[in-house]
Design an enzyme around this catalytic site. Structure first.
Site, PDB file in Angstrom:
ATOM      1  N   CYS A 103      47.413  19.214 -21.710  1.00 45.06           N
ATOM      2  CA  CYS A 103      47.204  18.370 -22.881  1.00 45.06           C
ATOM      3  C   CYS A 103      45.730  18.208 -23.234  1.00 45.06           C
ATOM      4  CB  CYS A 103      47.813  16.995 -22.635  1.00 45.06           C
ATOM      5  SG  CYS A 103      49.583  17.045 -22.300  1.00 45.06           S
ATOM      6  N   CYS A 143      38.794  19.906 -11.483  1.00 40.90           N
ATOM      7  CA  CYS A 143      39.615  21.115 -11.358  1.00 40.90           C
ATOM      8  C   CYS A 143      38.772  22.360 -11.618  1.00 40.90           C
ATOM      9  CB  CYS A 143      40.776  21.050 -12.343  1.00 40.90           C
ATOM     10  SG  CYS A 143      41.741  22.571 -12.455  1.00 40.90           S
ATOM     11  N   ASP A 194      40.558  40.329 -15.399  1.00 38.90           N
ATOM     12  CA  ASP A 194      41.387  39.232 -15.906  1.00 38.90           C
ATOM     13  C   ASP A 194      40.993  37.958 -15.180  1.00 38.90           C
ATOM     14  OD1 ASP A 194      43.245  37.957 -17.431  1.00 38.90           O
ATOM     15  OD2 ASP A 194      44.982  39.050 -16.681  1.00 38.90           O
ATOM     16  N   CYS A 202      38.339  20.394  -7.044  1.00 39.47           N
ATOM     17  CA  CYS A 202      39.703  20.600  -6.553  1.00 39.47           C
ATOM     18  C   CYS A 202      40.033  22.078  -6.718  1.00 39.47           C
ATOM     19  CB  CYS A 202      40.709  19.750  -7.332  1.00 39.47           C
ATOM     20  SG  CYS A 202      42.435  20.098  -6.888  1.00 39.47           S
TER      21      CYS A 202
END
Length: 556
Positions: free
Chosen positions: A58, A299, A408, A501
């Site tokens: 989100c 993150c 990638d 994290c």
């Protein structure tokens, strides 16, 4: 870490429904009023839906700016954050006397038009673009959520992240009479539970005080923007897993999930909102309050894939990080080849860095259809595989007869790389050396990323590292395969490892996970189903699905 071996569919436009809340007689087509005791939810009847947009995590946006067109500013902010959520979008505005919420399934450009935005007048607004982490993809689960506090007052809320104690919070809401026993709830998200508890607490105090009492009890990853008729609030969980930034306008303030959301509305970056911090913005200025001690664990996958390359995270350019990852990847996993190509868009900066470091020419070998969304976030495996073909097409004249290094950002299920290798071979590539700008993803994410159950992760097939690498190489059909090391990726971010994290790579989760709670996407649906069968929420623990269990625990 390197192994070398010899060999979206556009959603239909729904009929928009405006929910005008906060003044009696302004509610449209009320069909149920069943869920939250003293804080009634009004549900506007939803048209039939056939939604298959791609997903991301989100994005949240908020603005306090008297005299500005806050709904339009929020619209543009959500546009810049569209990559973070493509299932649904919504905006709430307030003018000092009422809150107006407008939301629907679809992209930001599908949900809003000039007429809708012109009708949304006020001085404060929040916006949300959704990718589902808890709760199904339904109109009711679109955000912002709204809850009445008292007659003429209410709170609208948007949430980026995912909670790990949803069951506990839902039990508290149930004990307070905020969840219906047998009537289907209009929304089934952790965000909805937060909105209900926040409004319930504000009934006997201020919204700010209610937030300061609620937030220390919430566990997981959360960046919230919420508002009443006058004030904009923004907060970030104590670990700061997801990003949230504060910006300044000439006549107001802006908060956004990424700095790119500030740039698009002409706001100057002020600072990142700190982990464990609550901001309140109104006519008196900006108030900052700590509701928890900060333990930063941002993150790392935001740097690798999630964030826009033109955003900055903790002062570090996302684009710069990805280029540096590519350079380090070239040093860690060198190979002889004729051309380096990236998998657009998030693999491109790392490919540029790889080419710069290796001295091998960089070229554009793949064309991307800009109107098809990301692939690992599609709602079903079949559509994922189709989506790869829809979104990427090789430039045959560029790659024919060449030994290619294909860079990638990550390998999750392996579908993209498998289909891509096949396409490139069919287009005439003679060798394919796949290089990945992140370590092997072996663990699910409980903090808001669509990583699946461990059984679906291609790098989780075997425990032995070399056997795993060989299995993945064979699975995708590459001639060689190389991943950047965890150490190399962290170094490229220029952040201390202690402040990041990276549980999806090493399985060490910084936020304690409940041992019995079901952490799946549909935890609230399961709880309501139990209630319909006569089981109380307090009996839920004995009926939980364990953390490594079946498809009901879709790792989000």
């Amino acid at each position: 870490m390197c192994l070398a071996v010899g060999v979206g569919v556009r959603a239909p436009k729904h009929v928009p429904q405006i929910r005008r809340l906060g003044r009696a007689g302004r509610r449209l087509r009320c069909v149920t009023n069943c869920a939250l005791g003293s804080c009634p939810i009004v549900t506007v009847q939803q048209p039939g839906r056939d939604f298959s947009s791609p997903r991301e995590e989100c994005g949240v946006f908020g603005v306090w700016a008297p005299g500005e067109l806050v709904a339009k500013l929020t619209y543009f902010g959500l546009y810049a954050l569209q990559h973070r959520g493509q299932e649904a979008a919504g905006i709430a505005v307030a003018d000092g006397s009422q809150v107006l919420v407008f939301k629907d399934l679809g992209l930001v450009s599908q949900v809003f038009d000039e007429q809708t935005l012109a009708a949304m007048e006020g001085h404060v607004a929040i916006g949300h673009c959704r990718y589902s982490t808890t709760g199904d993809t339904t109109w009711e689960n679109a955000q912002p959520v709204f809850r009445n506090i008292a007659a003429g007052s209410g709170v609208a809320l948007g949430h980026n992240g995912n909670l790990v104690n949803t069951a506990e919070l839902a039990a508290r809401a149930r004990d307070a009479g905020l969840i219906a026993k047998r009537c289907p709830a209009p929304a089934t998200t952790d965000s909805d539970i937060l909105g209900a508890l926040l409004a319930h607490g504000a009934a006997d105090s201020t919204l700010e005080q209610a937030a300061l009492e609620l937030l220390p009890t919430v566990r997981g990853a959360f960046c919230l923007t919420f508002m009443d008729e006058n004030t904009l609030y923004a907060c970030r969980d104590p670990y700061g897993v997801r990003p949230l930034s504060l910006g300044r306008l000439d006549r107001g303030w802006v908060v956004a999930s990424e700095t790119a959301g500030l740039d698009i509305v002409g706001a100057s970056f002020v600072r990142d909102i700190e982990p464990g911090e609550l901001l309140a913005i109104d006519a008196d200025g900006v108030r900052s309050t700590r509701f928890a001690n900060p333990t930063p664990k941002g993150c790392v996958f935001e740097y690798v894939y999630l964030a826009r390359p033109d955003s900055t995270l903790a002062g570090r350019s996302v684009h710069g990080t990805r280029v540096e990852i590519g350079r380090r990847l070239a040093r860690e996993c060198p190979v002889e080849a004729d051309l380096v190509i990236g998998v657009p868009e998030s693999g491109t900066p790392a490919a540029v860095g790889y080419a710069q470091e290796s001295g091998i020419s960089y070229g554009q070998g793949l064309m991307k259809n800009a109107y098809v969304g990301r692939t690992f976030i599609q709602p079903s495996q079949t559509i994922r595989q189709l989506g790869i073909r829809l979104k990427l097409n090789p430039l045959k004249e560029v790659i024919r007869g060449k030994r290619l290094i294909v860079v990638d950002d990550s390998v999750v299920r392996g579908n993209t790389q498998r289909a891509l290798v096949r396409m490139l071979r069919e287009a005439g590539a003679v060798e394919l050396h796949v290089r990945i700008a992140s370590p092997p993803v072996k663990w699910p994410c409980f903090y808001g990323i669509d990583f699946p159950s461990p059984a679906e992760l291609i790098a989780n097939v075997v425990a032995d590292e070399e056997e795993m690498l060989e299995a993945v190489r064979q699975g995708i059909g590459a001639d060689t395969l190389g991943y950047i090391s965890l150490r190399g990726m962290i170094a490229a971010s220029e952040q201390p490892a202690s402040r990041l994290c990276y549980a999806c790579f090493d399985g060490r989760y910084p936020i304690e996970l409940p041992s019995e709670a079901m952490l799946g996407k549909n935890v609230i649906e399961h709880m309501l189903a139990n209630a319909a069968r006569g089981a109380g929420l307090r009996d839920l623990a004995a009926d939980q699905v364990p953390v490594d269990a079946d498809e009901n625990c879709v790792w989000r």
